[in-house]
Design a protein around this motif. Sequence first.
Motif, PDB file in Angstrom:
ATOM      1  N   THR A   1       1.025  -1.237  -0.047  1.00 31.69           N
ATOM      2  CA  THR A   1       0.043  -0.004  -0.041  1.00 31.69           C
ATOM      3  C   THR A   1       0.889   1.190  -0.016  1.00 31.69           C
ATOM      4  OG1 THR A   1      -1.654  -1.164   1.094  1.00 31.69           O
ATOM      5  CG2 THR A   1      -2.135   1.168   1.173  1.00 31.69           C
ATOM      6  N   LEU A   2       0.812   1.923  -1.318  1.00 30.31           N
ATOM      7  CA  LEU A   2       1.692   3.143  -1.348  1.00 30.31           C
ATOM      8  C   LEU A   2       0.923   4.408  -1.604  1.00 30.31           C
ATOM      9  CD1 LEU A   2       4.215   1.198  -3.648  1.00 30.31           C
ATOM     10  CD2 LEU A   2       4.436   1.509  -1.090  1.00 30.31           C
ATOM     11  N   ALA A   3       1.371   5.540  -1.050  1.00 30.54           N
ATOM     12  CA  ALA A   3       0.866   6.751  -1.342  1.00 30.54           C
ATOM     13  C   ALA A   3       1.710   7.741  -1.891  1.00 30.54           C
ATOM     14  CB  ALA A   3       0.196   7.086   0.103  1.00 30.54           C
ATOM     15  N   GLY A   4       1.483   8.267  -3.024  1.00 34.85           N
ATOM     16  CA  GLY A   4       2.721   9.140  -3.437  1.00 34.85           C
ATOM     17  C   GLY A   4       2.169  10.219  -4.394  1.00 34.85           C
ATOM     18  N   GLY A   5       0.905  11.088  -3.783  1.00 39.87           N
ATOM     19  CA  GLY A   5       0.234  12.169  -4.439  1.00 39.87           C
ATOM     20  C   GLY A   5      -0.829  11.539  -5.002  1.00 39.87           C
ATOM     21  N   CYS A   6      -1.276  11.966  -5.992  1.00 41.88           N
ATOM     22  CA  CYS A   6      -2.579  11.725  -6.772  1.00 41.88           C
ATOM     23  C   CYS A   6      -2.726  10.052  -7.289  1.00 41.88           C
ATOM     24  CB  CYS A   6      -2.849  12.498  -7.880  1.00 41.88           C
ATOM     25  SG  CYS A   6      -4.327  11.988  -8.709  1.00 41.88           S
ATOM     26  N   PHE A   7      -3.687   9.176  -6.678  1.00 44.06           N
ATOM     27  CA  PHE A   7      -3.761   7.844  -6.934  1.00 44.06           C
ATOM     28  C   PHE A   7      -3.927   7.702  -8.475  1.00 44.06           C
ATOM     29  CE2 PHE A   7      -7.926   7.993  -4.256  1.00 44.06           C
ATOM     30  CZ  PHE A   7      -8.887   8.490  -5.134  1.00 44.06           C
TER      31      PHE A   7
ATOM     32  N   PHE B   1       3.298  -0.302   5.783  1.00 43.51           N
ATOM     33  CA  PHE B   1       3.715  -1.700   5.575  1.00 43.51           C
ATOM     34  C   PHE B   1       2.871  -2.668   6.207  1.00 43.51           C
ATOM     35  CE2 PHE B   1       5.513   0.107   9.354  1.00 43.51           C
ATOM     36  CZ  PHE B   1       5.208  -0.694  10.302  1.00 43.51           C
ATOM     37  N   HIS B   2       2.764  -3.812   5.490  1.00 49.80           N
ATOM     38  CA  HIS B   2       1.753  -4.944   5.914  1.00 49.80           C
ATOM     39  C   HIS B   2       2.330  -5.940   6.695  1.00 49.80           C
ATOM     40  CE1 HIS B   2      -1.647  -3.837   3.286  1.00 49.80           C
ATOM     41  NE2 HIS B   2      -0.719  -3.180   2.814  1.00 49.80           N
ATOM     42  N   ASN B   3       4.049  -6.063   6.909  1.00 50.68           N
ATOM     43  CA  ASN B   3       4.483  -6.960   7.740  1.00 50.68           C
ATOM     44  C   ASN B   3       5.845  -6.283   8.227  1.00 50.68           C
ATOM     45  OD1 ASN B   3       6.442  -7.503   5.547  1.00 50.68           O
ATOM     46  ND2 ASN B   3       4.677  -8.851   4.718  1.00 50.68           N
TER      47      ASN B   3
ATOM     48  N   GLU C   1       9.095  -7.287   7.128  1.00 53.55           N
ATOM     49  CA  GLU C   1      10.026  -7.255   6.177  1.00 53.55           C
ATOM     50  C   GLU C   1       9.616  -6.121   5.210  1.00 53.55           C
ATOM     51  OE1 GLU C   1      12.776  -8.616   3.612  1.00 53.55           O
ATOM     52  OE2 GLU C   1      12.565  -8.966   5.707  1.00 53.55           O
ATOM     53  N   GLN C   2       8.424  -5.732   5.131  1.00 53.18           N
ATOM     54  CA  GLN C   2       8.044  -4.603   4.160  1.00 53.18           C
ATOM     55  C   GLN C   2       8.504  -3.593   5.109  1.00 53.18           C
ATOM     56  OE1 GLN C   2       4.086  -4.182   3.041  1.00 53.18           O
ATOM     57  NE2 GLN C   2       4.370  -5.652   1.700  1.00 53.18           N
ATOM     58  N   TRP C   3       8.346  -3.296   6.393  1.00 49.01           N
ATOM     59  CA  TRP C   3       8.896  -2.263   6.948  1.00 49.01           C
ATOM     60  C   TRP C   3      10.614  -2.228   7.264  1.00 49.01           C
ATOM     61  CZ3 TRP C   3      12.248  -2.278  11.464  1.00 49.01           C
ATOM     62  CH2 TRP C   3      12.572  -1.243  11.908  1.00 49.01           C
ATOM     63  N   ARG C   4      11.244  -3.299   7.050  1.00 51.60           N
ATOM     64  CA  ARG C   4      12.575  -3.274   7.128  1.00 51.60           C
ATOM     65  C   ARG C   4      13.233  -3.000   5.707  1.00 51.60           C
ATOM     66  NH1 ARG C   4      16.079  -5.816   4.642  1.00 51.60           N
ATOM     67  NH2 ARG C   4      14.914  -7.508   4.056  1.00 51.60           N
ATOM     68  N   VAL C   5      12.379  -3.441   4.758  1.00 49.83           N
ATOM     69  CA  VAL C   5      12.974  -3.020   3.305  1.00 49.83           C
ATOM     70  C   VAL C   5      12.645  -1.567   3.033  1.00 49.83           C
ATOM     71  CG1 VAL C   5      12.400  -3.613   0.934  1.00 49.83           C
ATOM     72  CG2 VAL C   5      12.573  -5.359   2.377  1.00 49.83           C
ATOM     73  N   ALA C   6      11.510  -1.075   3.475  1.00 49.26           N
ATOM     74  CA  ALA C   6      11.221   0.317   3.259  1.00 49.26           C
ATOM     75  C   ALA C   6      12.152   1.353   3.788  1.00 49.26           C
ATOM     76  CB  ALA C   6       9.786   0.780   3.707  1.00 49.26           C
ATOM     77  N   GLU C   7      12.540   1.114   5.416  1.00 46.96           N
ATOM     78  CA  GLU C   7      13.390   1.905   6.063  1.00 46.96           C
ATOM     79  C   GLU C   7      14.700   1.880   5.417  1.00 46.96           C
ATOM     80  OE1 GLU C   7      12.983   4.028   8.447  1.00 46.96           O
ATOM     81  OE2 GLU C   7      10.834   3.593   8.987  1.00 46.96           O
ATOM     82  N   ASP C   8      15.348   0.690   5.013  1.00 43.85           N
ATOM     83  CA  ASP C   8      16.648   0.531   4.330  1.00 43.85           C
ATOM     84  C   ASP C   8      16.673   1.212   3.082  1.00 43.85           C
ATOM     85  OD1 ASP C   8      17.483  -1.125   6.584  1.00 43.85           O
ATOM     86  OD2 ASP C   8      17.343  -3.124   5.470  1.00 43.85           O
ATOM     87  N   PHE C   9      15.486   1.214   2.367  1.00 42.21           N
ATOM     88  CA  PHE C   9      15.436   1.913   0.885  1.00 42.21           C
ATOM     89  C   PHE C   9      15.294   3.274   1.117  1.00 42.21           C
ATOM     90  CE2 PHE C   9      14.144   2.979  -3.235  1.00 42.21           C
ATOM     91  CZ  PHE C   9      14.576   1.904  -4.114  1.00 42.21           C
ATOM     92  N   ILE C  10      14.913   3.787   2.061  1.00 38.40           N
ATOM     93  CA  ILE C  10      14.872   5.361   2.304  1.00 38.40           C
ATOM     94  C   ILE C  10      16.389   5.638   2.753  1.00 38.40           C
ATOM     95  CG2 ILE C  10      13.938   7.161   3.676  1.00 38.40           C
ATOM     96  CD1 ILE C  10      11.146   5.760   3.610  1.00 38.40           C
ATOM     97  N   GLN C  11      16.844   5.119   3.771  1.00 43.55           N
ATOM     98  CA  GLN C  11      18.096   5.328   4.109  1.00 43.55           C
ATOM     99  C   GLN C  11      19.126   5.417   3.003  1.00 43.55           C
ATOM    100  OE1 GLN C  11      19.694   2.705   7.363  1.00 43.55           O
ATOM    101  NE2 GLN C  11      21.162   4.238   7.749  1.00 43.55           N
ATOM    102  N   LYS C  12      18.938   4.362   2.028  1.00 44.86           N
ATOM    103  CA  LYS C  12      19.990   4.399   0.909  1.00 44.86           C
ATOM    104  C   LYS C  12      19.768   5.627  -0.285  1.00 44.86           C
ATOM    105  CE  LYS C  12      19.216   1.571  -2.657  1.00 44.86           C
ATOM    106  NZ  LYS C  12      18.937   0.099  -3.403  1.00 44.86           N
ATOM    107  N   LEU C  13      18.457   5.992  -0.197  1.00 50.78           N
ATOM    108  CA  LEU C  13      18.226   7.005  -1.081  1.00 50.78           C
ATOM    109  C   LEU C  13      18.664   8.385  -0.565  1.00 50.78           C
ATOM    110  CD1 LEU C  13      14.325   6.479  -1.803  1.00 50.78           C
ATOM    111  CD2 LEU C  13      16.557   6.153  -3.539  1.00 50.78           C
ATOM    112  N   ASN C  14      18.534   8.325   0.672  1.00 55.29           N
ATOM    113  CA  ASN C  14      19.063   9.657   1.504  1.00 55.29           C
ATOM    114  C   ASN C  14      20.879   9.532   1.171  1.00 55.29           C
ATOM    115  OD1 ASN C  14      16.924  11.346   2.137  1.00 55.29           O
ATOM    116  ND2 ASN C  14      16.437   9.761   3.955  1.00 55.29           N
ATOM    117  N   GLY C  15      21.220   8.671   1.359  1.00 62.30           N
ATOM    118  CA  GLY C  15      22.698   8.455   1.271  1.00 62.30           C
ATOM    119  C   GLY C  15      23.477   8.648  -0.227  1.00 62.30           C
TER     120      GLY C  15
END
Length: 181
Positions: free
Chosen positions: A9-15, A103-105, A107-121
């Motif tokens: 489930t993702l929100a990024g502005g207008c659906f 996030f639904h579980n 694992e999704q939480w971990r992947v999302a947090e890691d992904f955002i950290q990578k993007l910020n880096g």
Amino acid sequence: MEKQRETATLAGGCFWCLEPVFDQIKGVIQVVPGYTGGEIDDPTYDKICTGTTGHAEAVQIVFDPNEISFERLLEIFFSVHDPTTLNRQGADVGTQYRSAIFFHNQEQWRVAEDFIQKLNGQDQWNNPVVTQVKPFTVFYPAEDYHHGYYRNNPEKGYCRIVIEPKLTSFTRKHFSSLKGK
């Protein structure tokens, strides 16, 4: 062989912008526009547009993890919206247009947090990613006229000016991920 099914489930502005992107991706079984992350039951488009319900316009994506990973969905998600603008995407302004991953579980939480950290880096943008990562609670499908909005209304101004250029850019960048390619 029966398809595996997971939900993102993702929100990024207008659906209206997100639905046609994810509809084209290999491994995506279904994309539903709707509302999530708010405080009232059964919100309507008119209610969430006031910015007072706490809901975000979002898409709920059912996908086969054997064909596409959650991380790959996030790569696509972050390539089709600006995750550095708080409560806005282009001319769409308000909390309902925020960037968020529900996030639904774990694992999704971990992947999302890691992904955002990578993007910020990576210093990909001039500002840090402000995408929220929140636990999923409930999703309310949008009213019928929102489903397939771009597909059903390609001649409308918003579709031609906002959605069409995003889709063109998206298909160039992610051609190999498209269904039938």
